[in-house]
Structures are given as structure tokens and as C-alpha cells.
Design a protein around this motif. Structure first.
Motif, PDB file in Angstrom:
ATOM      1  N   UNK A  74      31.049  71.584  73.388  1.00  0.00           N
ATOM      2  CA  UNK A  74      32.151  70.516  73.203  1.00  0.00           C
ATOM      3  C   UNK A  74      32.262  69.630  74.410  1.00  0.00           C
ATOM      4  N   UNK A  75      32.844  68.337  74.256  1.00  0.00           N
ATOM      5  CA  UNK A  75      33.160  67.992  75.465  1.00  0.00           C
ATOM      6  C   UNK A  75      34.497  67.215  75.604  1.00  0.00           C
ATOM      7  N   UNK A  76      35.366  67.801  74.936  1.00  0.00           N
ATOM      8  CA  UNK A  76      36.690  67.417  74.798  1.00  0.00           C
ATOM      9  C   UNK A  76      37.557  68.656  75.060  1.00  0.00           C
ATOM     10  N   UNK A  77      38.711  68.067  75.788  1.00  0.00           N
ATOM     11  CA  UNK A  77      39.819  69.257  75.975  1.00  0.00           C
ATOM     12  C   UNK A  77      40.553  69.668  74.852  1.00  0.00           C
ATOM     13  N   UNK A  79      41.490  71.435  71.028  1.00  0.00           N
ATOM     14  CA  UNK A  79      40.745  72.415  70.256  1.00  0.00           C
ATOM     15  C   UNK A  79      40.307  71.872  68.998  1.00  0.00           C
ATOM     16  N   UNK A  80      38.773  72.020  68.867  1.00  0.00           N
ATOM     17  CA  UNK A  80      38.649  71.195  67.712  1.00  0.00           C
ATOM     18  C   UNK A  80      37.595  72.068  66.695  1.00  0.00           C
ATOM     19  N   UNK A  81      37.857  72.385  65.447  1.00  0.00           N
ATOM     20  CA  UNK A  81      37.019  73.262  64.890  1.00  0.00           C
ATOM     21  C   UNK A  81      35.422  73.453  64.819  1.00  0.00           C
ATOM     22  N   UNK A 202      33.336  77.007  61.993  1.00  0.00           N
ATOM     23  CA  UNK A 202      34.491  77.066  61.040  1.00  0.00           C
ATOM     24  C   UNK A 202      34.097  76.286  59.726  1.00  0.00           C
ATOM     25  N   UNK A 203      33.340  75.284  59.763  1.00  0.00           N
ATOM     26  CA  UNK A 203      33.029  74.296  58.513  1.00  0.00           C
ATOM     27  C   UNK A 203      31.592  73.770  58.636  1.00  0.00           C
ATOM     28  N   UNK A 204      31.005  73.457  57.532  1.00  0.00           N
ATOM     29  CA  UNK A 204      29.544  72.960  57.711  1.00  0.00           C
ATOM     30  C   UNK A 204      29.421  71.845  56.850  1.00  0.00           C
ATOM     31  N   UNK A 205      28.083  71.199  57.251  1.00  0.00           N
ATOM     32  CA  UNK A 205      27.660  70.126  56.037  1.00  0.00           C
ATOM     33  C   UNK A 205      25.902  70.397  55.918  1.00  0.00           C
ATOM     34  N   UNK A 415      35.476  62.165  64.205  1.00  0.00           N
ATOM     35  CA  UNK A 415      36.581  62.103  63.371  1.00  0.00           C
ATOM     36  C   UNK A 415      37.223  63.530  63.551  1.00  0.00           C
ATOM     37  N   UNK A 416      36.397  64.613  63.387  1.00  0.00           N
ATOM     38  CA  UNK A 416      36.950  66.173  63.626  1.00  0.00           C
ATOM     39  C   UNK A 416      37.652  66.091  64.988  1.00  0.00           C
ATOM     40  N   UNK A 417      37.227  65.483  66.015  1.00  0.00           N
ATOM     41  CA  UNK A 417      37.800  65.402  67.326  1.00  0.00           C
ATOM     42  C   UNK A 417      38.942  64.712  67.370  1.00  0.00           C
ATOM     43  N   UNK A 418      38.857  63.406  66.568  1.00  0.00           N
ATOM     44  CA  UNK A 418      40.146  62.588  66.707  1.00  0.00           C
ATOM     45  C   UNK A 418      41.201  63.067  65.842  1.00  0.00           C
ATOM     46  N   UNK A 419      41.125  63.849  65.036  1.00  0.00           N
ATOM     47  CA  UNK A 419      42.161  64.579  63.951  1.00  0.00           C
ATOM     48  C   UNK A 419      42.486  66.010  64.491  1.00  0.00           C
ATOM     49  N   UNK A 420      42.162  66.392  65.601  1.00  0.00           N
ATOM     50  CA  UNK A 420      42.201  67.486  66.276  1.00  0.00           C
ATOM     51  C   UNK A 420      43.586  67.463  67.096  1.00  0.00           C
TER      52      UNK A 420
END
Length: 420
Positions: A74-77, A79-81, A202-205, A415-420
Motif C-alpha cells: 500500500x502507498x496510502x495512509x 485503511x483499504x481492503x 479481502x476481495x479478488x478479481x 477506486x478502492x482507495x478513493x472509496x475507503x
């Protein structure tokens, strides 16, 4: 010549990687008891590990079962799934995967594509409707004597290209991203030895879908049925009133299957089927294998009961014989799990739209590693990889579709980072 082509496409990382990967034979073997079913699958997996390490992904490794695990930190502060992207390295045993010679048909003009090493192999526009959307694009095929391997080396290449982009562009914010490359998907054992605790997602594609812009959140549910037919064997010269030939019993069972329904060649859409896949034996005993497919478990049970009734009716004519009827669960419809995690699908559809595509949610008449992963605790729909006509010598994929799939992966982690 291939080196020249790869230089032309050096700006298209997915395509250059793909052209290299498909030349490595990774065909799996349904009759092998080993894990993976063929050691040669690890030839590609070892290369992928080295390429991941070269990108700076320090934990990339290949385990004893043939699975590749890797982590993009991760490169964000926020908490992202933790999100995983998964593809399988093996190719289908239905068609040779040795000596693949990939060809690029540049700026395709819309005419049928004749494969040069076997001119009887023709990719006909009339039989491949998605081709009509590819005029002006660059189509990759094999040469006519093998499959191409776009199923699923297109997905592998797209995940690798996205990983390269994310590692080289730290300004693109994302949570922890996991990479999983599996063996033996084509023989139904792609998740048999996967370690989800080690994976830690947590989730996959899965990147293993077909047409540009599509996402599959619903698959068949699947069982296998194995019939072991025990006939009565005796010397044919003294067989009257005694012999009950197991091969004839098997033939009667197959002949009793419906001719105009309940088979792959007579069904489409949401219709399921009963499909014989293998037969072996002698007059004393025969093994007859089937796959059963439906979108609901109730539909599976109905078809299995239908097949059992056929067996019972046939045995009326063979009173001293018996049939062992064994059902083996294979996978279940991922929709049953994904309905509880709507954001997993919604975010993927949004990522597709952000790539400038019309997103389309589909059901797949088949299964993916994501089917099993979903029921193992990793909700995992299937995103398009661009592969077409898989399991055949007519397999194809376009350069442009692969690049769009790569962009979808990059969009999705943001998108996952933005929505977290």
C-alpha cells in the motif's frame, strides 16, 4: 521476426509480455495425480517470479504446488481492503500448447483470418461476432497448429503490466494489492492447494473473461458424475443368457440421453446440460464420466436425478448388472456469494467505464478460479481479459483489448482507495 514485433510493441507492456509467455508450454494434464499436474507449468511461473522481483516486488515467490504469490505494498495512509488479482498459467489439454508461434495481424481489415501453418484453420468473421468490433486493431493468433494460450496468459500479462505500472508510478494511490497466479485451472484444480491465509486478501478479481468491457458475476454450478458399470462377463462361445456386456450397457445409457436438449450442443443462455466426457473399460466393467452444469444447485440435482433414472431404466434389461453412481461436487455459482458484497462488482463496473468502455455484466456458461475462491472466502468476480475461441487453434486476442484490461486493473485499485 518476433523480436521486431516485440520492439514495435515495447510501449504496450501487456502485449510484449504476452508474446513471450505464450511460447512457454504450460498445458495441464487431467490424468495426472501430481500438483501441479505438469511440472512445465512452473517454467512460466518461475519466469513470472523473477519478473516480479525485478519490478521490486520483494516477496514474490513460487511455492511447491506451483502457485505464485506476490504483494504490491500500500502507498496510502487510508485503511483499504486488500485486493487480489488472479490468473492461471496453464493452458487447456483440449489442444496442443507446444511450439506456439504467435502472430500479429496488424491493423486488421475485417476479412477472415487464414492461419498460415494450416490453411484449413480459418477464423471466420461470420462465426466470431466479436471480431466485427476489432477492425483496425491488431489481432494476435497462433499459426494454425496449436492453441494460442490467451486463456489465460492474456490475464497473466495484463496483471503483470498493471503491476509494472503501479510499481513505477508511486503517485497512483492504492491499498495493498496481492497477485496470485495458479496452476491447473483448466483441469478443475486451480484452487486445490491455494493458501488464502498466506494470500491475505479481502476481495479478488480473476482476469479470465472474454469480450471487451464485460464482467462476469455469475457462473454455472458444477458437479461431475462418475458411473462404474459392472456387467457380467463370460466366454462369448457360451454366453447365451449369461453375458451382460458393460460396454453395451454404457452405449444404451448414452443412446438414451436426449438428442435435442440437455446437451452443450443444444443449450445456451441460462440452460444447463448433461455432458459425457470420457469412457473406458472392457465387457466386464466400464467407467463412464459426465459433467453436469446448471446455474442453480436445484437444477444440478434435477439433472443428476434424470441421469439416474436413465441408468435405472437401462438396467431393467440387464438384471444381473449394477452401476455405481458417484456425484463429485466441482464448484458453485459465485453469484450466491457476490450478492452479499455488491461493492466488489460495482467498483469493477466503474473501473471498466473509466477506461472508456461500456460495462456489461454477464453470466458465464462455465466456471473460473473465482467460483471456488468465492466459496472459500474470497469474493471474486471475473473481469474480461480479451481472450476468444479458447481451447482451440482459432484462439485470438487483440492488443488493444489487452491494454484496456490493464487499464481496468489500474483504475480498480484506485477506486478502492478513493472509496475507503
Amino acid at each position: 521476426m518476433l523480436e521486431i514485433i516485440m520492439k514495435k510493441y515495447q510501449m504496450f507492456s501487456a502485449s510484449t509480455r504476452f508474446l513471450k509467455y505464450v511460447q512457454i508450454d504450460t498445458q495441464s494434464d487431467p490424468n495426472s495425480p501430481s500438483n501441479p499436474s505438469t511440472e512445465k507449468q512452473k517454467d512460466l511461473s518461475r519466469l513470472l517470479v523473477q519478473e516480479l522481483l525485478d519490478l521490486g516486488i520483494t516477496d514474490a515467490h513460487l511455492d511447491e504446488w506451483g502457485y505464485v504469490y506476490a504483494t504490491i505494498p500500500s502507498n496510502t495512509e487510508k485503511h483499504v481492503p486488500t485486493i487480489c488479482f488472479c490468473s492461471h498459467v496453464d493452458t487447456s489439454p483440449d489442444c496442443s500448447g507446444a511450439g506456439v508461434k504467435p502472430l500479429i495481424h496488424f491493423n486488421w481489415d475485417g476479412t477472415d483470418i487464414v492461419l498460415p501453418d494450416d490453411s484449413t484453420q480459418v477464423i471466420k468473421v461470420a462465426e466470431h461476432p466479436d471480431l466485427k468490433e476489432q477492425i483496425g486493431n491488431d489481432i494476435i493468433t497462433a499459426s494454425g497448429t496449436t492453441l494460442l494460450g490467451a486463456d489465460n496468459k492474456a490475464g497473466v500479462a495484463e496483471i503483470m503490466a498493471a503491476a509494472e505500472y503501479l510499481m513505477q508510478n508511486p503517485d497512483v494511490k492504492h491499498g495493498t494489492v496481492k497477485i496470485l497466479f495458479t496452476p491447473d485451472e483448466e483441469v478443475g484444480r486451480g484452487t486445490e492447494k491455494v493458501d488464502l491465509k498466506k494470500l491475505g486478501a479481502d476481495f479478488g478479481y480473476t482476469m479470465d473473461g472474454e469480450s471487451l468491457g464485460t464482467l462476469e458475476d455469475e457462473t454455472f454450478s458444477a458437479d461431475a458424475v462418475s458411473l462404474t458399470i459392472h456387467g457380467i462377463s463370460t466366454h462369448p462361445g457360451f454366453a447365451k443368457g449369461k453375458l451382460e456386456n458393460a460396454m453395451k450397457i454404457a452405449g444404451d445409457i448414452l443412446a438414451a440421453l436426449p438428442k435435442d436438449t440437455l446437451s452443450p450442443e443444444t443449450t445456451e443462455g441460462m440452460e444447463g446440460f448433461i455432458h459425457p466426457t470420457q469412457i473406458s473399460g472392457i465387457q466386464e466393467a466400464v467407467k463412464l464420466d459426465f459433467i453436469i452444469r446448471d446455474f442453480t444447485v436445484a437444477g444440478l440435482y434435477e439433472k443428476e436425478s434424470f441421469l439416474q433414472n436413465i441408468v435405472n431404466q437401462v438396467l431393467v434389461n440387464y438384471p444381473n448388472s449394477r452401476v455405481d453412481f458417484k456425484v463429485i461436487e466441482q464448484y458453485r455459482n459465485m453469484k450466491e456469494v457476490l450478492v452479499n458484497y455488491p461493492q466488489v462488482v460495482d467498483f469493477a463496473l466503474e473501473a471498466i467505464e473509466q477506461a472508456g468502455l461500456k460495462a456489461e455484466k454477464r453470466s458465464i456458461r462455465g466456471g473460473t478460479d473465482g467460483s471456488r475462491l468465492s466459496f472459500m472466502g474470497l469474493p471474486c468476480p471475473n473481469i474480461f481479459a480479451g481472450e476468444h475461441a479458447f481451447h482451440s487453434k482459432l484462439e485470438w486476442v487483440s492488443v488493444q483489448d489487452m491494454e484496456k484490461a490493464t487499464q481496468v486493473i489500474i483504475n480498480l485499485v484506485q477506486i478502492w482507495e478513493q472509496r475507503s
